[in-house]
Design an enzyme around this catalytic site. Structure first.
Site, PDB file in Angstrom:
ATOM      1  N   LYS A  59      40.374 111.603  -5.649  1.00  0.00           N
ATOM      2  CA  LYS A  59      41.797 111.511  -5.271  1.00  0.00           C
ATOM      3  C   LYS A  59      41.976 111.740  -3.771  1.00  0.00           C
ATOM      4  CE  LYS A  59      44.449 115.322  -5.789  1.00  0.00           C
ATOM      5  NZ  LYS A  59      45.253 115.849  -4.684  1.00  0.00           N
ATOM      6  N   ASN A  60      41.352 112.817  -3.271  1.00  0.00           N
ATOM      7  CA  ASN A  60      41.616 113.197  -1.885  1.00  0.00           C
ATOM      8  C   ASN A  60      40.905 112.311  -0.861  1.00  0.00           C
ATOM      9  OD1 ASN A  60      43.323 115.099  -2.813  1.00  0.00           O
ATOM     10  ND2 ASN A  60      41.979 116.860  -2.459  1.00  0.00           N
ATOM     11  N   CYS A  77      54.602 124.264  -0.688  1.00  0.00           N
ATOM     12  CA  CYS A  77      54.442 123.870  -2.081  1.00  0.00           C
ATOM     13  C   CYS A  77      53.980 125.083  -2.852  1.00  0.00           C
ATOM     14  CB  CYS A  77      53.490 122.692  -2.212  1.00  0.00           C
ATOM     15  SG  CYS A  77      51.826 123.116  -1.778  1.00  0.00           S
ATOM     16  N   ARG A 105      52.471 125.078   4.058  1.00  0.00           N
ATOM     17  CA  ARG A 105      51.432 124.135   4.493  1.00  0.00           C
ATOM     18  C   ARG A 105      51.917 123.400   5.737  1.00  0.00           C
ATOM     19  NH1 ARG A 105      49.231 121.083  -0.742  1.00  0.00           N
ATOM     20  NH2 ARG A 105      47.632 120.419   0.718  1.00  0.00           N
ATOM     21  N   ASP A 148      39.904 124.207  -3.760  1.00  0.00           N
ATOM     22  CA  ASP A 148      40.355 123.430  -4.920  1.00  0.00           C
ATOM     23  C   ASP A 148      39.581 123.750  -6.201  1.00  0.00           C
ATOM     24  OD1 ASP A 148      42.216 122.264  -3.295  1.00  0.00           O
ATOM     25  OD2 ASP A 148      41.100 120.397  -2.995  1.00  0.00           O
ATOM     26  N   ARG A 150      48.458 114.726 -11.907  1.00  0.00           N
ATOM     27  CA  ARG A 150      48.429 114.313 -10.497  1.00  0.00           C
ATOM     28  C   ARG A 150      47.003 114.137  -9.998  1.00  0.00           C
ATOM     29  NH1 ARG A 150      52.588 117.423  -6.746  1.00  0.00           N
ATOM     30  NH2 ARG A 150      51.491 116.007  -5.370  1.00  0.00           N
TER      31      ARG A 150
END
Ligand code: EPU
Length: 421
Positions: free
Chosen positions: A22-23, A117, A122, A308, A400
């Site tokens: 994803k990233n 968030c 951030r 993460d 997500r």
């Protein structure tokens, strides 16, 4: 709103294929804004965040479609509107990585300033510092960043901040520098594999970037970038989550499309506590057959232990034989999972950016609430091993970043179902 119902206790066994990262995919999609031709990106997972990014790109004139093989096609039809609006950016912070490409290609960008968030504040000051060093004028209006330039010029930029390097900040400045005049050197650049993957894609488009994967990036500006074809790297965080899933259930999983060189710090910690991890041909085999040892871990930028995977490792350490200490150095407030794990019987004491985890004999199923992507993954892992049923509300957080996690887990023996209201 969907929820997961998990009946814990099954030992996982079987094969799982890891999706594209994803990233890596998100900034790569944004980078397509720099190109003058069609782009094809292979291996982009079908996630809520990828769809959000498609919508952000659609707003600024790009066409993003997925073909029946799952490949993503991106091209830019219209460069008139360069405004990434609050409603989109607020849903997904990674939308901020359209800033660098829009500025470089169109000389103007208006991007809503992302707020904080669930994992804490951030800021994006380093992104803006880097773009200013390239010659951008930046002002704030109505919560939007307005960035303009006549011409971007290469510069020597130090991009380190109080918490070390910045992944998307490096991506933004690197993307902008590809079309700047002359040479840009970014010092203290993020070394994450996702930054390297983005650099590989940009180079395939005709950019001249060297040093990706090291703290010094050198970018020689070019006049134009063409469309390109690219394969996204495997998702090291998804892979790390399944490594923990095998370990926590005393199971055995074979992970396909998993690159251990992206997971050195994670493998080191897991082996340190007694998890067996081996490379077998192109696959990675992970297993565990006993109660694990405790350990200490500190999250750091790559190649250190990734923030993460902090929540997922914490779940595993909840069942280790003794006290573990987890220190969160990237997002000191990223501990939303602690209270939920405690509802399941975990023994965790948090002091500022540190959590002391005292292993317990078992976790007990409970209704819990997913709060952010990785915290939700940690709760799924807890549910897999807890006695009785765990019901996880708000699984849209997990959608997500993990494609069909319940189907993958069920295919290796987990008792997990998605229930829609
Ligand atoms: N920071 C600043 N100023 C900036 C930018 C960052 O002080 O201008 C600080 C942050 O507050 C943080 C640290 O620097 O303390 C690192 O943040 P970074 O900029 O590297 O984070 P990011 O690029 O916004 C990406 C991932 C995150 C991941 C972090 C850290 C994407 C889309 N997001 O965020 O992924 O946690 O790097 O590795 O790539 C996730 O996937 O769950 C996720 C949150």
């Amino acid at each position: 709103m969907d929820r997961f119902v998990i009946n814990g206790g099954a030992r996982l066994k079987g094969k799982i294929r890891i999706d594209g990262a994803k990233n890596a995919a998100l900034p790569i999609m944004a980078a397509a804004l720099l190109s003058d031709g069609p782009n094809v990106i292979h291996g982009v997972p079908d996630l809520a965040d990828v769809r959000f990014m498609g919508e952000v790109l659609g707003d600024v004139g790009a066409r993003v479609t997925r073909d029946p093989n799952g490949d993503l096609h991106l091209s830019v039809d219209d460069e008139a509107d360069s405004h990434a609006k609050y409603d989109r950016v607020r849903k997904m912070r990674a939308s901020v990585c359209v800033l660098g490409p829009l500025l470089a290609k169109r000389k103007r960008a208006r991007v809503s300033l992302p707020g904080g968030c669930q994992i804490g504040p951030r800021p994006i000051d380093l992104h803006l510092r880097g773009l200013k060093a390239l010659g951008a004028e930046i002002e704030l209006d109505g919560g939007d960043i307005i960035a303009t330039c006549k011409k971007l010029r290469g510069a020597h930029i130090f991009l380190g901040g109080p918490f070390g390097s910045t992944v998307l900040g490096t991506a933004n400045v690197m993307m902008a520098a590809t079309l700047a005049e002359g040479r840009t050197v970014i010092e203290s650049a993020a070394c994450e594999p996702e930054v390297e993957d983005l650099a590989d894609y940009l180079n395939a488009m005709g950019a001249r970037i060297s040093g990706a994967g090291t703290p010094r990036l050198t970018i020689d500006g070019v006049d134009k970038l063409r469309g390109a074809e690219h394969h996204v790297i495997p998702d090291r965080i998804e892979a790390g989550t399944f490594l923990v899933a095998a370990a926590i259930t005393n199971g055995e999983l074979t992970l396909q499309n998993c690159r251990l060189e992206h997971l050195m710090a994670v493998v080191d910690r897991l082996q340190n506590i007694g998890v067996q991890i081996d490379q077998e041909g192109g696959d990675v085999v992970v297993s565990s057959s006993r109660r694990l040892e405790p350990t200490d871990v500190t999250t750091q930028p790559f190649p250190g232990f990734p923030t993460d995977l902090q929540a997922q490792l914490m779940t595993l350490l909840c069942l280790a034989d003794g006290n573990s200490v987890i220190t969160e150095k990237i997002y000191p407030d990223r501990f939303m999972h602690v209270a939920e794990l405690m509802r399941m019987g975990a023994n965790i004491r948090r002091e500022g950016p540190t959590a002391v985890v005292t292993g317990v004999k078992r976790l007990i199923g409970a209704p819990v609430m997913a709060s952010d992507l990785r915290a939700s993954a940690a709760l799924v892992l807890a549910g897999l091993v807890a006695r009785g049923a765990t019901v996880i509300q708000r699984v849209y957080h997990i959608d997500r970043g993990y494609e069909a996690i319940e189907a993958k887990l069920a295919s290796v023996g987990a008792d997990i179902t998605r229930v829609s209201d």
